[in-house]
Design a protein around this motif. Structure first.
Motif, PDB file in Angstrom:
ATOM      1  N   CYS A  60       0.841  -1.186   0.000  1.00  0.00           N
ATOM      2  CA  CYS A  60       0.000   0.000   0.000  1.00  0.00           C
ATOM      3  C   CYS A  60       0.884   1.247   0.000  1.00  0.00           C
ATOM      4  CB  CYS A  60      -0.903  -0.007   1.228  1.00  0.00           C
ATOM      5  SG  CYS A  60      -2.049   1.380   1.300  1.00  0.00           S
ATOM      6  N   ASN A  66      -6.105  13.371  -3.388  1.00  0.00           N
ATOM      7  CA  ASN A  66      -6.672  12.638  -4.524  1.00  0.00           C
ATOM      8  C   ASN A  66      -5.891  12.903  -5.806  1.00  0.00           C
ATOM      9  OD1 ASN A  66      -8.731  11.371  -3.087  1.00  0.00           O
ATOM     10  ND2 ASN A  66     -10.071  13.150  -3.278  1.00  0.00           N
ATOM     11  N   ALA A  69      -2.920  10.700  -5.737  1.00  0.00           N
ATOM     12  CA  ALA A  69      -3.371   9.328  -5.958  1.00  0.00           C
ATOM     13  C   ALA A  69      -3.631   9.069  -7.436  1.00  0.00           C
ATOM     14  CB  ALA A  69      -4.629   9.052  -5.134  1.00  0.00           C
ATOM     15  N   ALA A  70      -4.237  10.038  -8.126  1.00  0.00           N
ATOM     16  CA  ALA A  70      -4.519   9.877  -9.553  1.00  0.00           C
ATOM     17  C   ALA A  70      -3.230   9.713 -10.354  1.00  0.00           C
ATOM     18  CB  ALA A  70      -5.318  11.072 -10.063  1.00  0.00           C
ATOM     19  N   ARG A  73      -1.692   6.274  -9.703  1.00  0.00           N
ATOM     20  CA  ARG A  73      -2.399   5.211 -10.428  1.00  0.00           C
ATOM     21  C   ARG A  73      -1.874   5.092 -11.867  1.00  0.00           C
ATOM     22  NH1 ARG A  73      -6.600   7.289  -7.323  1.00  0.00           N
ATOM     23  NH2 ARG A  73      -7.198   5.828  -5.695  1.00  0.00           N
ATOM     24  N   GLN A  74      -1.528   6.210 -12.465  1.00  0.00           N
ATOM     25  CA  GLN A  74      -0.969   6.183 -13.819  1.00  0.00           C
ATOM     26  C   GLN A  74       0.405   5.510 -13.829  1.00  0.00           C
ATOM     27  OE1 GLN A  74      -0.878  10.307 -14.911  1.00  0.00           O
ATOM     28  NE2 GLN A  74      -3.016  10.337 -15.580  1.00  0.00           N
ATOM     29  N   LEU A  76       1.429   3.112 -11.690  1.00  0.00           N
ATOM     30  CA  LEU A  76       1.436   1.776 -11.082  1.00  0.00           C
ATOM     31  C   LEU A  76       2.095   0.700 -11.942  1.00  0.00           C
ATOM     32  CD1 LEU A  76      -1.937   1.418  -9.154  1.00  0.00           C
ATOM     33  CD2 LEU A  76       0.367   1.682  -8.234  1.00  0.00           C
ATOM     34  N   SER A  92       0.584  -6.867  -6.095  1.00  0.00           N
ATOM     35  CA  SER A  92      -0.276  -5.733  -6.432  1.00  0.00           C
ATOM     36  C   SER A  92       0.046  -4.560  -5.518  1.00  0.00           C
ATOM     37  CB  SER A  92      -1.757  -6.112  -6.313  1.00  0.00           C
ATOM     38  OG  SER A  92      -2.079  -6.412  -4.975  1.00  0.00           O
ATOM     39  N   ARG A  94      -1.760  -1.059  -3.821  1.00  0.00           N
ATOM     40  CA  ARG A  94      -2.949  -0.260  -3.535  1.00  0.00           C
ATOM     41  C   ARG A  94      -2.503   1.170  -3.237  1.00  0.00           C
ATOM     42  NH1 ARG A  94      -6.081  -1.458   1.250  1.00  0.00           N
ATOM     43  NH2 ARG A  94      -4.055  -1.548   2.200  1.00  0.00           N
ATOM     44  N   ILE A  95      -3.375   2.101  -3.486  1.00  0.00           N
ATOM     45  CA  ILE A  95      -3.106   3.500  -3.158  1.00  0.00           C
ATOM     46  C   ILE A  95      -4.196   3.973  -2.217  1.00  0.00           C
ATOM     47  CG2 ILE A  95      -2.915   5.844  -4.054  1.00  0.00           C
ATOM     48  CD1 ILE A  95      -1.850   4.560  -6.644  1.00  0.00           C
ATOM     49  N   LYS A  96      -3.782   4.581  -1.142  1.00  0.00           N
ATOM     50  CA  LYS A  96      -4.740   5.083  -0.162  1.00  0.00           C
ATOM     51  C   LYS A  96      -4.427   6.533   0.154  1.00  0.00           C
ATOM     52  CE  LYS A  96      -6.874   4.200   4.185  1.00  0.00           C
ATOM     53  NZ  LYS A  96      -7.295   3.254   5.130  1.00  0.00           N
TER      54      LYS A  96
END
Length: 100
Positions: A60, A66, A69-70, A73-74, A76, A92, A94-96
C-alpha cells in the motif's frame, strides 16, 4: 525478561520484543520498496508519498491527496514492473489517500 531500571533506545527495545521485532521487519520491508521506486516518482510528488503496509504480496502506498493518488495510479504499471525486476515480491499495489 529482566526488568531494567535504565533507559534503552527504542530500536533496542523493539529488537528484544518478539512482536515488535516482526513489526519493525515489516516496516523495513515496506520502506525498502518505497526506496526502490523513489527514482520513478516525479520529484514534486516525492514528499507526498509514504510507504504503507505490505501483506501477502500487496503493498500500500499512502498519499496526501486525490490528485497525487490519480498520478500514482498512472504510474502503477511502472512501479510494479520495477519492483518485480528487483525481486521485491509485490503482486499488487494499492493507493490510499490519508485523511489528516
Amino acid at each position: 525478561m529482566p526488568r531494567r531500571h535504565h533507559a534503552i533506545p527504542l530500536q533496542q527495545a523493539a529488537q528484544e520484543a518478539p512482536a515488535l521485532s516482526v513489526l519493525m521487519g515489516r516496516v523495513r520491508d515496506s520502506c525498502a520498496r518505497l526506496q526502490a521506486i523513489h527514482g520513478l516518482l516525479p520529484v514534486p510528488l516525492r514528499s507526498s508519498v509514504q510507504a504503507g503496509p505490505f501483506e501477502d504480496g500487496t503493498w500500500c502506498l499512502l498519499c496526501s491527496s486525490n490528485a497525487v493518488a490519480a498520478k500514482l495510479r498512472q504510474l502503477l504499471p511502472a512501479f510494479q514492473a520495477h519492483l518485480q525486476s528487483q525481486q521485491l515480491g509485490v503482486v499488487s499495489i494499492r493507493i490510499k489517500v490519508q485523511n489528516k
